[in-house]
Scaffold this motif. Structure first.
Motif, PDB file in Angstrom:
ATOM      1  N   VAL A  13       0.876  -1.165   0.000  1.00  0.00           N
ATOM      2  CA  VAL A  13       0.000   0.000   0.000  1.00  0.00           C
ATOM      3  C   VAL A  13       0.917   1.220   0.000  1.00  0.00           C
ATOM      4  O   VAL A  13       1.844   1.313   0.811  1.00  0.00           O
ATOM      5  N   ILE A  14       0.654   2.132  -0.924  1.00  0.00           N
ATOM      6  CA  ILE A  14       1.470   3.335  -1.058  1.00  0.00           C
ATOM      7  C   ILE A  14       0.577   4.551  -0.837  1.00  0.00           C
ATOM      8  O   ILE A  14      -0.460   4.689  -1.494  1.00  0.00           O
ATOM      9  N   GLU A  15       0.992   5.406   0.102  1.00  0.00           N
ATOM     10  CA  GLU A  15       0.253   6.625   0.393  1.00  0.00           C
ATOM     11  C   GLU A  15       1.142   7.815   0.052  1.00  0.00           C
ATOM     12  O   GLU A  15       2.063   8.131   0.804  1.00  0.00           O
ATOM     13  N   VAL A  74      -2.271   0.360  -8.864  1.00  0.00           N
ATOM     14  CA  VAL A  74      -3.653   0.784  -9.048  1.00  0.00           C
ATOM     15  C   VAL A  74      -4.009   1.945  -8.127  1.00  0.00           C
ATOM     16  O   VAL A  74      -3.478   2.070  -7.022  1.00  0.00           O
ATOM     17  N   MET A  75      -4.933   2.803  -8.615  1.00  0.00           N
ATOM     18  CA  MET A  75      -5.421   3.915  -7.819  1.00  0.00           C
ATOM     19  C   MET A  75      -6.785   4.363  -8.337  1.00  0.00           C
ATOM     20  O   MET A  75      -7.166   4.035  -9.456  1.00  0.00           O
ATOM     21  N   VAL A  76      -7.491   5.116  -7.513  1.00  0.00           N
ATOM     22  CA  VAL A  76      -8.798   5.651  -7.874  1.00  0.00           C
ATOM     23  C   VAL A  76      -8.669   7.149  -8.089  1.00  0.00           C
ATOM     24  O   VAL A  76      -8.148   7.861  -7.229  1.00  0.00           O
ATOM     25  N   LEU A  77      -9.154   7.619  -9.243  1.00  0.00           N
ATOM     26  CA  LEU A  77      -9.095   9.046  -9.569  1.00  0.00           C
ATOM     27  C   LEU A  77     -10.359   9.787  -9.136  1.00  0.00           C
ATOM     28  O   LEU A  77     -10.343  10.993  -8.932  1.00  0.00           O
ATOM     29  N   GLU A 106     -10.440  10.360  -2.062  1.00  0.00           N
ATOM     30  CA  GLU A 106     -10.152  11.036  -0.801  1.00  0.00           C
ATOM     31  C   GLU A 106      -8.884  10.518  -0.136  1.00  0.00           C
ATOM     32  O   GLU A 106      -8.063  11.293   0.327  1.00  0.00           O
ATOM     33  N   ASN A 107      -8.700   9.201  -0.057  1.00  0.00           N
ATOM     34  CA  ASN A 107      -7.535   8.693   0.678  1.00  0.00           C
ATOM     35  C   ASN A 107      -6.269   8.612  -0.180  1.00  0.00           C
ATOM     36  O   ASN A 107      -5.178   8.437   0.352  1.00  0.00           O
ATOM     37  N   LEU A 124     -18.021   1.183  -4.831  1.00  0.00           N
ATOM     38  CA  LEU A 124     -18.862   1.438  -3.658  1.00  0.00           C
ATOM     39  C   LEU A 124     -19.563   2.795  -3.725  1.00  0.00           C
ATOM     40  O   LEU A 124     -20.581   2.990  -3.063  1.00  0.00           O
ATOM     41  N   SER A 125     -19.029   3.727  -4.493  1.00  0.00           N
ATOM     42  CA  SER A 125     -19.634   5.053  -4.658  1.00  0.00           C
ATOM     43  C   SER A 125     -20.570   5.032  -5.868  1.00  0.00           C
ATOM     44  O   SER A 125     -20.660   4.021  -6.577  1.00  0.00           O
TER      45      SER A 125
END
Length: 181
Positions: A13-15, A74-77, A106-107, A124-125
């Motif tokens: 996990v990369i933040e 992977v990531m969410v835009l 958001e995260n 989920l959104s």
């Protein structure tokens, strides 16, 4: 940048570091040199993919085998997804185990999925834009998949089954036991 290895070896996990002010924010979403140092080996991405999906859409559980296996970042835009990876490495102590992680605009979390894993997600959104980098080009003859609701995996997709939408192809995927690995 904060990097955490999951209980599935090689999956991180990369933040990214986020710099915010009254104008908005800035973040470095990818840096090859930093990324290679995280993995202690070079990974060269050769293909970027994006998808747009509505709430309840399941895109899972896919992988490539053999010389066409793919690692993914992977990531969410936009939106929120539950991202799921399953360890398919037969010699791994966590073979057949999975992790599930919420990725969202958001995260800003990203997930590195190494070769040898199945990957999928559910939205989920209301909608979600999903983005990922691959270290190998897609090859249709090397494609594999596992049915999302395989009882041996025990994945909680966080939405009732009646609210999930799958492609015809994904509805016909085999269980892990019968999958082409």
């Amino acid at each position: 940048m904060k990097v955490t290895e999951t209980r599935l070896k090689g999956c991180f996990v990369i933040e990214p570091a986020l710099f915010e002010d009254d104008r908005g924010y800035f973040m470095e979403s990818f840096n090859q040199k930093k990324f290679d140092s995280i993995l202690s080996r070079p990974v060269t991405f050769v293909q970027d993919n994006q998808s747009f999906s509505k709430k309840g859409v399941v895109r899972a559980l896919h992988y490539q085998i053999g010389e066409h296996a793919q690692a993914k970042l992977v990531m969410v835009l936009q939106g929120v997804v539950l991202d799921v990876v399953v360890d398919l490495r037969k010699d791994s102590s966590t073979f057949g185990e999975h992790i599930a992680l919420e990725l969202s605009y958001e995260n800003k979390k990203q997930l590195f999925v190494p070769r040898g894993f199945a990957h999928g997600f559910v939205v989920l959104s209301d909608t979600a834009h999903f983005f990922y980098k691959c270290d190998n080009n897609y090859n249709a003859s090397s494609e594999g998949g596992i049915i999302y609701n395989d009882n041996t995996l025990g994945i909680d997709w966080k939405l009732p089954g009646k609210d999930l939408f799958l492609s015809k192809k994904d509805k016909l995927l085999p269980t892990l036991e019968n999958a082409r690995l």
